[in-house]
Design a protein around this motif. Structure first.
Motif, short mmCIF file in Angstrom:
data_model
loop_
_atom_site.label_atom_id
_atom_site.label_comp_id
_atom_site.label_asym_id
_atom_site.label_seq_id
_atom_site.Cartn_x
_atom_site.Cartn_y
_atom_site.Cartn_z
N UNK A 1 0.80 -1.23 0.00
CA UNK A 1 0.00 0.00 0.00
C UNK A 1 0.83 1.28 0.00
N UNK A 2 2.14 1.17 0.06
CA UNK A 2 3.01 2.35 0.11
C UNK A 2 3.14 3.03 -1.26
N UNK A 3 3.59 4.29 -1.20
CA UNK A 3 3.84 5.03 -2.43
C UNK A 3 5.00 4.40 -3.21
N UNK A 4 4.91 4.48 -4.52
CA UNK A 4 5.95 4.00 -5.45
C UNK A 4 6.11 2.48 -5.46
N UNK A 5 5.19 1.75 -4.85
CA UNK A 5 5.17 0.29 -5.00
C UNK A 5 4.29 -0.01 -6.20
N UNK A 6 4.89 -0.60 -7.24
CA UNK A 6 4.20 -0.70 -8.54
C UNK A 6 3.91 -2.13 -8.97
N UNK A 7 4.27 -3.13 -8.15
CA UNK A 7 4.03 -4.52 -8.55
C UNK A 7 4.12 -5.44 -7.34
N UNK A 8 3.57 -6.64 -7.52
CA UNK A 8 3.69 -7.71 -6.53
C UNK A 8 4.80 -8.65 -6.98
N UNK A 9 5.80 -8.81 -6.13
CA UNK A 9 6.91 -9.70 -6.48
C UNK A 9 8.20 -9.24 -5.83
N UNK B 1 0.76 -5.37 -11.40
CA UNK B 1 1.45 -6.45 -12.13
C UNK B 1 2.06 -7.47 -11.18
N UNK B 2 2.25 -8.67 -11.70
CA UNK B 2 2.84 -9.77 -10.94
C UNK B 2 4.21 -10.07 -11.54
N UNK B 3 5.25 -10.02 -10.70
CA UNK B 3 6.63 -10.31 -11.15
C UNK B 3 6.94 -11.76 -10.82
N UNK B 4 7.12 -12.58 -11.86
CA UNK B 4 7.21 -14.03 -11.69
C UNK B 4 8.62 -14.55 -11.89
N UNK B 5 9.08 -15.27 -10.86
CA UNK B 5 10.33 -16.05 -10.92
C UNK B 5 9.93 -17.48 -11.26
N UNK B 6 10.58 -18.06 -12.27
CA UNK B 6 10.22 -19.41 -12.69
C UNK B 6 11.47 -20.22 -12.98
N UNK B 7 11.76 -21.19 -12.13
CA UNK B 7 12.86 -22.12 -12.39
C UNK B 7 12.30 -23.54 -12.49
N UNK B 8 12.41 -24.12 -13.68
CA UNK B 8 11.95 -25.49 -13.92
C UNK B 8 10.49 -25.69 -13.52
N UNK B 9 9.66 -24.65 -13.77
CA UNK B 9 8.29 -24.72 -13.23
C UNK B 9 7.25 -24.12 -14.17
N UNK B 10 7.54 -24.05 -15.46
CA UNK B 10 6.61 -23.39 -16.38
C UNK B 10 5.22 -24.02 -16.35
N UNK B 11 5.16 -25.33 -16.30
CA UNK B 11 3.87 -26.01 -16.32
C UNK B 11 2.99 -25.56 -15.16
N UNK B 12 3.56 -25.48 -13.97
CA UNK B 12 2.79 -25.05 -12.80
C UNK B 12 2.47 -23.56 -12.85
N UNK B 13 3.40 -22.75 -13.36
CA UNK B 13 3.13 -21.32 -13.50
C UNK B 13 1.95 -21.10 -14.43
#
Length: 231
Positions: free
Chosen positions: A70-78, A113-125
Motif C-alpha cells: 500500500x506504500x507510495x511507489x510500490x508498482x508490482x507484486x513480487x 502487475x505480478x513479477x514471476x520467478x520461474x525455475x523449472x516450473x513453467x507447467x505449474x506457473x
C-alpha cells in the motif's frame, strides 16, 4: 535505458543508477521489501515492488506484506513464483505453490502487475497464473513456453544470459518475442553480462543486454515497461 528487474539493496554502491531512465527494484520478502521501498524514496527514477519469493516463505507475513504493498511507489507484486531446484521435494513444491497463490491473489486485489520467478516450473506457473498483467522475470524458457506467455499477453523480461556464448538457444527464442511485450533487466547483482560474467552486476550493464537485442529498441522497451507498471 531501463532495468525492469534488479535488487539494489544487495549492491555496495548505487553510483550508476542515474544513467538509467527507469529502474524497478524488486523486494523478495518482508525485510527486502522494506529496503527496496526505502531506496525508491531516495531516487526519482527508482520504483519498488513488494512480494514473497519462495526462498523467503518462512518469514512470510500477509498482514505486513499488505502494508508494504500500500506504500507510495510500490508498482508490482513480487518477486514471487516457483523455484524447483534439482532437489526440491513434492512437499516443498506444494508449499511454494500455496505461497505463490497468495501473491497472485494480491496482484489481482490490488490491480498490480505480478513479477514471476520461474525455475523449472513453467507447467505449474501456466496452471496457477490466471492473470494478464505479468512480467516473466529473467526468462530462460524455450520457444513453446515463450509462445504461451505471449498468447496470455505476458511481458517477457530478458537479462545478461542472452550475452553468454552458451546461452542454450535463448537468443533464438528472444528474437521471436513481439516487440511490444519485451523488457530488459539485469537482476543485479546477479547474472552480469559478457564481458563481465562472474562479476557483481549493476543496472548500467543493461546496456549490454540492449545491444544484443538492438539499440533501436531502447525507447520501445521503456514504453513497454511504463505501460506494464502504470508509470
Amino acid at each position: 535505458m531501463v532495468d525492469a528487474h534488479c535488487h539494489l539493496y544487495d549492491l555496495e554502491t548505487l553510483e550508476d543508477i542515474d544513467q538509467l531512465n527507469l529502474i524497478i527494484c524488486n523486494g523478495a520478502g518482508i525485510e527486502t521489501n522494506d529496503k527496496t521501498w526505502e531506496i525508491a524514496q531516495k531516487y526519482e527514477n527508482v520504483y519498488a515492488t513488494a512480494g514473497c519469493h519462495p526462498e523467503e516463505m518462512e518469514s512470510f507475513d500477509e498482514k505486513r506484506l499488505r502494508e508494504q504493498i500500500s506504500r507510495s511507489k510500490v508498482v508490482a507484486i513480487g518477486e514471487t513464483g516457483l523455484d524447483y531446484y534439482e532437489k526440491t521435494t513434492e512437499e516443498e513444491k506444494e508449499k511454494q505453490r500455496e505461497l505463490f497463490k497468495i501473491n497472485i491473489e494480491l496482484a489481482k486485489e490490488y490491480k498490480l502487475p505480478l513479477v514471476v520467478h520461474c525455475r523449472n516450473a513453467f507447467e505449474d506457473v501456466f496452471e496457477l497464473v490466471d492473470y494478464d498483467r505479468v512480467q516473466m522475470h529473467c526468462f530462460t524458457g524455450n520457444m513453446e513456453q515463450m509462445q504461451e506467455c505471449v498468447r496470455r499477453g505476458w511481458y517477457i523480461s530478458v537479462g545478461g544470459i542472452i550475452t553468454f556464448k552458451n546461452d542454450g538457444g535463448l537468443r533464438e527464442v528472444v528474437k521471436k518475442i513481439p516487440k511490444n511485450l519485451l523488457l530488459t533487466e539485469t537482476d543485479a547483482p546477479w547474472l552480469s553480462p559478457e564481458p563481465f560474467r562472474g562479476q557483481k552486476n549493476k543496472p548500467s550493464r543493461v546496456k549490454y543486454v540492449l545491444e544484443q537485442l538492438g539499440m533501436d529498441l531502447e525507447s520501445k522497451i521503456e514504453e513497454n515497461t511504463r505501460r506494464l507498471f502504470g508509470l
